[in-house]
Write a protein that holds these residues in place. Sequence first.
Motif, short mmCIF file in Angstrom:
data_model
loop_
_atom_site.label_atom_id
_atom_site.label_comp_id
_atom_site.label_asym_id
_atom_site.label_seq_id
_atom_site.Cartn_x
_atom_site.Cartn_y
_atom_site.Cartn_z
N GLN A 113 40.28 26.63 45.06
CA GLN A 113 40.27 26.80 46.50
C GLN A 113 41.66 27.08 47.04
OE1 GLN A 113 37.39 26.74 48.51
NE2 GLN A 113 38.86 27.60 49.98
N LYS A 114 42.66 26.42 46.48
CA LYS A 114 44.04 26.63 46.92
C LYS A 114 44.49 28.05 46.61
CE LYS A 114 48.67 24.58 46.63
NZ LYS A 114 49.49 23.50 46.03
N LYS A 115 44.15 28.54 45.43
CA LYS A 115 44.51 29.92 45.08
C LYS A 115 43.81 30.91 45.99
CE LYS A 115 45.67 29.32 40.18
NZ LYS A 115 45.31 29.71 38.78
N PHE A 116 42.54 30.62 46.30
CA PHE A 116 41.79 31.50 47.20
C PHE A 116 42.43 31.52 48.58
CE2 PHE A 116 38.40 32.05 50.40
CZ PHE A 116 37.98 33.32 50.05
N ASN A 117 42.78 30.34 49.10
CA ASN A 117 43.40 30.25 50.43
C ASN A 117 44.75 30.95 50.48
OD1 ASN A 117 41.22 28.73 51.22
ND2 ASN A 117 42.27 26.76 51.05
N ASN A 118 45.46 30.97 49.35
CA ASN A 118 46.77 31.61 49.28
C ASN A 118 46.68 33.09 48.96
OD1 ASN A 118 48.00 29.16 49.80
ND2 ASN A 118 48.41 28.70 47.64
N GLY A 119 45.45 33.59 48.83
CA GLY A 119 45.27 35.01 48.52
C GLY A 119 45.51 35.36 47.07
N GLU A 120 45.53 34.35 46.19
CA GLU A 120 45.77 34.59 44.77
C GLU A 120 44.48 34.74 43.98
OE1 GLU A 120 48.16 31.39 43.33
OE2 GLU A 120 49.48 31.41 45.07
N LEU A 121 43.34 34.54 44.63
CA LEU A 121 42.07 34.54 43.91
C LEU A 121 41.04 35.32 44.70
CD1 LEU A 121 40.52 33.28 41.45
CD2 LEU A 121 39.85 31.44 42.99
N THR A 122 40.30 36.17 44.01
CA THR A 122 39.20 36.92 44.61
C THR A 122 37.89 36.34 44.10
OG1 THR A 122 40.52 38.94 44.73
CG2 THR A 122 38.12 39.19 44.86
N VAL A 123 36.98 36.05 45.03
CA VAL A 123 35.68 35.47 44.67
C VAL A 123 34.61 36.54 44.78
CG1 VAL A 123 33.94 33.74 45.26
CG2 VAL A 123 36.37 33.17 45.40
N ILE A 124 33.81 36.68 43.73
CA ILE A 124 32.71 37.64 43.71
C ILE A 124 31.41 36.87 43.60
CG2 ILE A 124 31.65 39.57 42.47
CD1 ILE A 124 34.43 40.39 41.54
N ASN A 125 30.46 37.13 44.50
CA ASN A 125 29.15 36.48 44.42
C ASN A 125 28.06 37.42 44.91
OD1 ASN A 125 29.52 36.45 47.20
ND2 ASN A 125 30.16 34.31 47.26
N GLU A 126 26.81 36.96 44.75
CA GLU A 126 25.68 37.80 45.11
C GLU A 126 25.55 37.96 46.62
OE1 GLU A 126 22.13 36.36 43.35
OE2 GLU A 126 22.88 36.48 41.30
#
Length: 220
Positions: free
Chosen positions: A152-165
């Motif tokens: 979650q921290k990486k996502f909030n910092n723009g370091e992680l992209t989440v892919i879902n249906e």
Amino acid sequence: MTQEQLNTIQEQTKKITNPKLLEVMRTLKKCAEEKTNPEPQYQVDYIDNLMEARLLAPVTVTDMSGENENQMKVQFSHLTNPQNEKYFMVFTDMETMQKNINDISKICIIAVTYKDLSAMKCAMKGFVINPFTENIICGPQQAEVIANYIRQKKFNNGELTVINEVTGVPDTVTKPITSYFDSRKDIKKAYIMNMRKVNQLNRLIIVDFEGEDDKFNDLI
């Protein structure tokens, strides 16, 4: 590894301290003793400091010759609970270790990180920081909480992209895509997915394609 190299490592390792981590661990222990829920910020501070910490691990040297010249083989000290589950034993600093181990002159001490311990989790159930004093346990459940927090921290910092249906895509979007793919015999299956990065949302189309590369380029 030579004995001289090992002695140098020992002296450097003994200087390691983790005052911020130790402070928040003591706060968490106090909450546990008083049977009160710790403030969420304490839990965040614990994880953040744990990720940056270099912890002291007592080990027994089994072979001074490793795969490389400056390596050695060791056996980690561990604790076993009543369920016969084994946990690595690590410490925040030398002073705390001396409170837990009577004679540290007979053991070797190396520095490890949370990442190091996680990589070895198949050998143990988890690890315990400062057993018999703060006694903070990190088992499978705690490791999952930490992993979720880091993602979650990486996502909030723009370091992680989440892919879902994707659900509820309007027909105005799907019908033209379906019509086009139906006309392509080299497309076996196609999927529409959400690709989210912080506040940015895009649509990702994944295709199961059979054919030559130059024909695939026609899709782009």
